[in-house]
Scaffold this active site. Sequence first.
Site, PDB file in Angstrom:
ATOM      1  N   PRO A 111     -10.378  -4.565   1.000  1.00 29.10           N
ATOM      2  CA  PRO A 111     -10.804  -3.780  -0.089  1.00 29.10           C
ATOM      3  C   PRO A 111      -9.335  -3.030  -0.721  1.00 29.10           C
ATOM      4  O   PRO A 111      -8.814  -2.395   0.122  1.00 29.10           O
ATOM      5  CB  PRO A 111     -11.687  -2.888   0.206  1.00 29.10           C
ATOM      6  CG  PRO A 111     -12.231  -3.014   1.302  1.00 29.10           C
ATOM      7  CD  PRO A 111     -11.349  -3.929   1.975  1.00 29.10           C
ATOM      8  N   LEU A 112      -9.319  -3.259  -2.026  1.00 27.91           N
ATOM      9  CA  LEU A 112      -8.031  -2.645  -2.555  1.00 27.91           C
ATOM     10  C   LEU A 112      -7.729  -1.128  -2.711  1.00 27.91           C
ATOM     11  O   LEU A 112      -6.568  -0.514  -2.640  1.00 27.91           O
ATOM     12  CB  LEU A 112      -7.905  -3.194  -4.326  1.00 27.91           C
ATOM     13  CG  LEU A 112      -7.442  -4.396  -4.170  1.00 27.91           C
ATOM     14  CD1 LEU A 112      -7.539  -4.923  -5.838  1.00 27.91           C
ATOM     15  CD2 LEU A 112      -5.900  -4.632  -4.098  1.00 27.91           C
ATOM     16  N   GLY A 123      -8.858   2.163  -0.207  1.00 26.56           N
ATOM     17  CA  GLY A 123      -9.260   2.715   0.836  1.00 26.56           C
ATOM     18  C   GLY A 123      -9.223   4.176   0.915  1.00 26.56           C
ATOM     19  O   GLY A 123      -8.317   4.840   0.258  1.00 26.56           O
ATOM     20  N   ASP A 169      -8.802   4.328   6.451  1.00 24.63           N
ATOM     21  CA  ASP A 169      -7.743   4.090   7.134  1.00 24.63           C
ATOM     22  C   ASP A 169      -7.386   5.368   7.844  1.00 24.63           C
ATOM     23  O   ASP A 169      -7.206   6.619   7.415  1.00 24.63           O
ATOM     24  CB  ASP A 169      -6.336   3.960   5.996  1.00 24.63           C
ATOM     25  CG  ASP A 169      -5.141   3.822   7.005  1.00 24.63           C
ATOM     26  OD1 ASP A 169      -4.732   2.896   7.110  1.00 24.63           O
ATOM     27  OD2 ASP A 169      -4.568   4.888   7.066  1.00 24.63           O
ATOM     28  N   TYR A 187      -4.009  10.624  14.120  1.00 24.85           N
ATOM     29  CA  TYR A 187      -4.709  11.774  12.866  1.00 24.85           C
ATOM     30  C   TYR A 187      -5.571  12.603  13.607  1.00 24.85           C
ATOM     31  O   TYR A 187      -6.142  13.779  12.986  1.00 24.85           O
ATOM     32  CB  TYR A 187      -5.170  11.123  11.608  1.00 24.85           C
ATOM     33  CG  TYR A 187      -4.230  10.104  10.943  1.00 24.85           C
ATOM     34  CD1 TYR A 187      -2.866  10.291  11.105  1.00 24.85           C
ATOM     35  CD2 TYR A 187      -4.821   9.191  10.165  1.00 24.85           C
ATOM     36  CE1 TYR A 187      -2.021   9.465  10.115  1.00 24.85           C
ATOM     37  CE2 TYR A 187      -3.862   8.437   9.377  1.00 24.85           C
ATOM     38  CZ  TYR A 187      -2.460   8.335   9.599  1.00 24.85           C
ATOM     39  OH  TYR A 187      -1.662   7.722   8.888  1.00 24.85           O
ATOM     40  N   LYS A 197      -4.219   2.818  14.412  1.00 24.59           N
ATOM     41  CA  LYS A 197      -2.751   2.643  14.687  1.00 24.59           C
ATOM     42  C   LYS A 197      -2.348   3.226  15.901  1.00 24.59           C
ATOM     43  O   LYS A 197      -2.923   4.328  16.359  1.00 24.59           O
ATOM     44  CB  LYS A 197      -1.973   3.503  13.548  1.00 24.59           C
ATOM     45  CG  LYS A 197      -2.309   3.050  12.247  1.00 24.59           C
ATOM     46  CD  LYS A 197      -1.365   3.663  11.147  1.00 24.59           C
ATOM     47  CE  LYS A 197      -2.168   3.874   9.626  1.00 24.59           C
ATOM     48  NZ  LYS A 197      -2.888   4.940   9.467  1.00 24.59           N
ATOM     49  N   HIS A 247       2.350   1.885  14.662  1.00 31.09           N
ATOM     50  CA  HIS A 247       2.570   2.815  13.493  1.00 31.09           C
ATOM     51  C   HIS A 247       4.036   3.112  13.238  1.00 31.09           C
ATOM     52  O   HIS A 247       4.268   3.575  12.012  1.00 31.09           O
ATOM     53  CB  HIS A 247       1.858   4.188  14.097  1.00 31.09           C
ATOM     54  CG  HIS A 247       1.503   5.298  12.995  1.00 31.09           C
ATOM     55  ND1 HIS A 247       0.250   6.006  13.213  1.00 31.09           N
ATOM     56  CD2 HIS A 247       1.804   5.252  11.713  1.00 31.09           C
ATOM     57  CE1 HIS A 247       0.220   6.939  12.010  1.00 31.09           C
ATOM     58  NE2 HIS A 247       1.193   6.241  11.236  1.00 31.09           N
ATOM     59  N   SER A 278       0.691   7.148   0.718  1.00 32.50           N
ATOM     60  CA  SER A 278       1.062   8.075  -0.175  1.00 32.50           C
ATOM     61  C   SER A 278       1.328   7.553  -1.673  1.00 32.50           C
ATOM     62  O   SER A 278       2.107   7.736  -2.261  1.00 32.50           O
ATOM     63  CB  SER A 278       2.173   8.691   0.259  1.00 32.50           C
ATOM     64  OG  SER A 278       2.173   9.548   1.634  1.00 32.50           O
ATOM     65  N   SER A 322       1.852  12.006  -2.209  1.00 36.18           N
ATOM     66  CA  SER A 322       1.503  12.911  -1.344  1.00 36.18           C
ATOM     67  C   SER A 322       1.844  14.395  -1.727  1.00 36.18           C
ATOM     68  O   SER A 322       2.561  14.995  -1.071  1.00 36.18           O
ATOM     69  CB  SER A 322       2.404  12.664  -0.144  1.00 36.18           C
ATOM     70  OG  SER A 322       1.617  12.971   1.071  1.00 36.18           O
ATOM     71  N   SER A 366      -8.022  12.026  -0.144  1.00 30.86           N
ATOM     72  CA  SER A 366      -8.555  13.336  -0.529  1.00 30.86           C
ATOM     73  C   SER A 366      -9.721  13.732   0.109  1.00 30.86           C
ATOM     74  O   SER A 366     -10.313  13.289   0.808  1.00 30.86           O
ATOM     75  CB  SER A 366      -9.036  12.749  -2.114  1.00 30.86           C
ATOM     76  OG  SER A 366      -9.558  14.001  -2.601  1.00 30.86           O
ATOM     77  N   GLN A 372     -13.186   9.757  -8.244  1.00 30.69           N
ATOM     78  CA  GLN A 372     -12.099   9.357  -9.585  1.00 30.69           C
ATOM     79  C   GLN A 372     -11.103   8.386  -8.571  1.00 30.69           C
ATOM     80  O   GLN A 372     -10.669   7.258  -9.537  1.00 30.69           O
ATOM     81  CB  GLN A 372     -11.610  10.259  -9.969  1.00 30.69           C
ATOM     82  CG  GLN A 372     -10.481  11.237  -9.625  1.00 30.69           C
ATOM     83  CD  GLN A 372      -9.594  11.929  -9.989  1.00 30.69           C
ATOM     84  OE1 GLN A 372      -8.408  11.535 -10.706  1.00 30.69           O
ATOM     85  NE2 GLN A 372     -10.266  13.147 -10.694  1.00 30.69           N
TER      86      GLN A 372
HETATM   87  P1  A2P Z   1      -7.251  16.770  -1.965  1.00 30.53           P
HETATM   88  O1  A2P Z   1      -7.605  16.162  -0.616  1.00 30.53           O
HETATM   89  O2  A2P Z   1      -7.412  18.170  -2.079  1.00 30.53           O
HETATM   90  O3  A2P Z   1      -7.794  15.898  -3.178  1.00 30.53           O
HETATM   91  P2  A2P Z   1      -1.363  10.887  -1.211  1.00 30.53           P
HETATM   92  O4  A2P Z   1      -2.509   9.811  -0.854  1.00 30.53           O
HETATM   93  O5  A2P Z   1      -0.607  10.382  -2.168  1.00 30.53           O
HETATM   94  O6  A2P Z   1      -0.850  11.290   0.165  1.00 30.53           O
HETATM   95  O7  A2P Z   1      -2.059  12.114  -1.821  1.00 30.53           O
HETATM   96  C1  A2P Z   1      -3.001  12.937  -1.067  1.00 30.53           C
HETATM   97  C2  A2P Z   1      -2.961  14.151  -1.637  1.00 30.53           C
HETATM   98  O8  A2P Z   1      -3.363  14.213  -3.062  1.00 30.53           O
HETATM   99  C3  A2P Z   1      -3.898  15.152  -1.066  1.00 30.53           C
HETATM  100  O9  A2P Z   1      -3.235  16.387  -1.182  1.00 30.53           O
HETATM  101  C4  A2P Z   1      -5.202  15.124  -2.272  1.00 30.53           C
HETATM  102  O10 A2P Z   1      -5.672  16.616  -2.409  1.00 30.53           O
HETATM  103  C5  A2P Z   1      -4.423  14.932  -3.663  1.00 30.53           C
HETATM  104  N1  A2P Z   1      -5.151  14.175  -4.414  1.00 30.53           N
HETATM  105  C6  A2P Z   1      -5.903  12.973  -3.991  1.00 30.53           C
HETATM  106  N2  A2P Z   1      -6.655  12.559  -5.077  1.00 30.53           N
HETATM  107  C7  A2P Z   1      -6.141  13.207  -6.096  1.00 30.53           C
HETATM  108  C8  A2P Z   1      -6.362  13.024  -7.408  1.00 30.53           C
HETATM  109  N3  A2P Z   1      -7.106  12.179  -8.064  1.00 30.53           N
HETATM  110  N4  A2P Z   1      -5.770  14.029  -8.453  1.00 30.53           N
HETATM  111  C9  A2P Z   1      -4.948  14.858  -8.053  1.00 30.53           C
HETATM  112  N5  A2P Z   1      -4.481  15.225  -6.522  1.00 30.53           N
HETATM  113  C10 A2P Z   1      -5.142  14.278  -5.655  1.00 30.53           C
END
Ligand code: A2P
Length: 329
Positions: A14-15, A17, A44, A49, A78, A111, A211, A215, A272, A280
């Site tokens: 799936p695109l 994850g 993932d 982790y 991993k 990893h 990321s 990130s 997230s 979203q």
């Molecule tokens: P949170 O867990 O509070 O949503 P990445 O995948 O690039 O590492 O980013 C992960 C980070 O981005 C987490 O800190 C996450 O916080 C935040 N994040 C995830 N989805 C969104 C979003 N749709 N808008 C803003 N920040 C997001």
Amino acid sequence: LPNSIALQSGQKIPLVGLGTWQAKSEEVKAALEEALKAGYRHIDTAFNYTNEETIGNVLKEWMDAGKIKRNDIFITTKLPHFGNRPSDVPKYLKKSLQRLQLDYVDLYLFHHPFAFLPDSSGEVPAEENGNWVLDKGTDHLAIWKALEEQVDAGKAKGIGLSNFNISQIDRIIKNSRIPPVVLQVELHAYFQQKEIRHYCKEQGITVIAYSPLGSPGAKAHFMKKYNYSPDKFPDVLGTPAVSELAFKYKKTPAQILLRHLVQSGIPVIPKSANPDRIKQNFEIFDFDLSDSEMTQLDALDQGENGRIFDFLCWKGVQDHPEYPFQKIS
Ligand code: A2P
């Protein structure tokens, strides 16, 4: 599987994850439930982790309740960097499978190309004077062979690499019986990994973006724990060109960034722990960016300057013979 693409192995991934790095164990339970409700079928994780057990419990609940079947979901985990020895491969995969309560994973990734020694528990790296102890004897080809044996044994449907550079991947491909199916690397608008993507495309390897939002959550963590400069963390989500597109499509900047990668054929694993953001991040299949908008986003690439994760927070890692990135003096 919905909105998925085929890997060279014939598996479908799936695109979108759910990324789980930095998701605390108690957060992961709620996040994963929310994600499964929203339609995610790709998760993932990694031994490192320390949340495989929580993930396993949720998956078991959902499977026992008949809400999902094993082959509806795509699970990646991993091998930890302190298990980068051939004899450790079956040992750590077994532990991961026990924790996940699964008979097999869809992907098992090597990893990191470098290695540390484990402490006596085998659960974490050994420490000396507050630093992890490098194991410089890492033998990629022997480890890869052990990974291939896990495919033969049915414990992993596919095996792949993460954080490897082109010459490291190339050496494995030239000496493998089962080629790596994926490469998981840091990849976002400011760090688009064009060279490695081109190479992987030629080799039939699918690149997966970790990321994908740049990130934002790692920033506070790294600044505090490792004294990183804030300059190391570009505000990818705050880029004006991204906000303008978000306004145009009535989407969020995150959805624009994820759509840009997915529309380029790259699976993404945004992390997230927030229910609205989990939802979203999955709602990116109901609009298309135009060719010129894709080109505009492609142009945000800053090449090597956009890299956030160089692992230099792990003291001495550059001295490992398999450190994958440009050395910084
Ligand atoms: P949170 O867990 O509070 O949503 P990445 O995948 O690039 O590492 O980013 C992960 C980070 O981005 C987490 O800190 C996450 O916080 C935040 N994040 C995830 N989805 C969104 C979003 N749709 N808008 C803003 N920040 C997001």
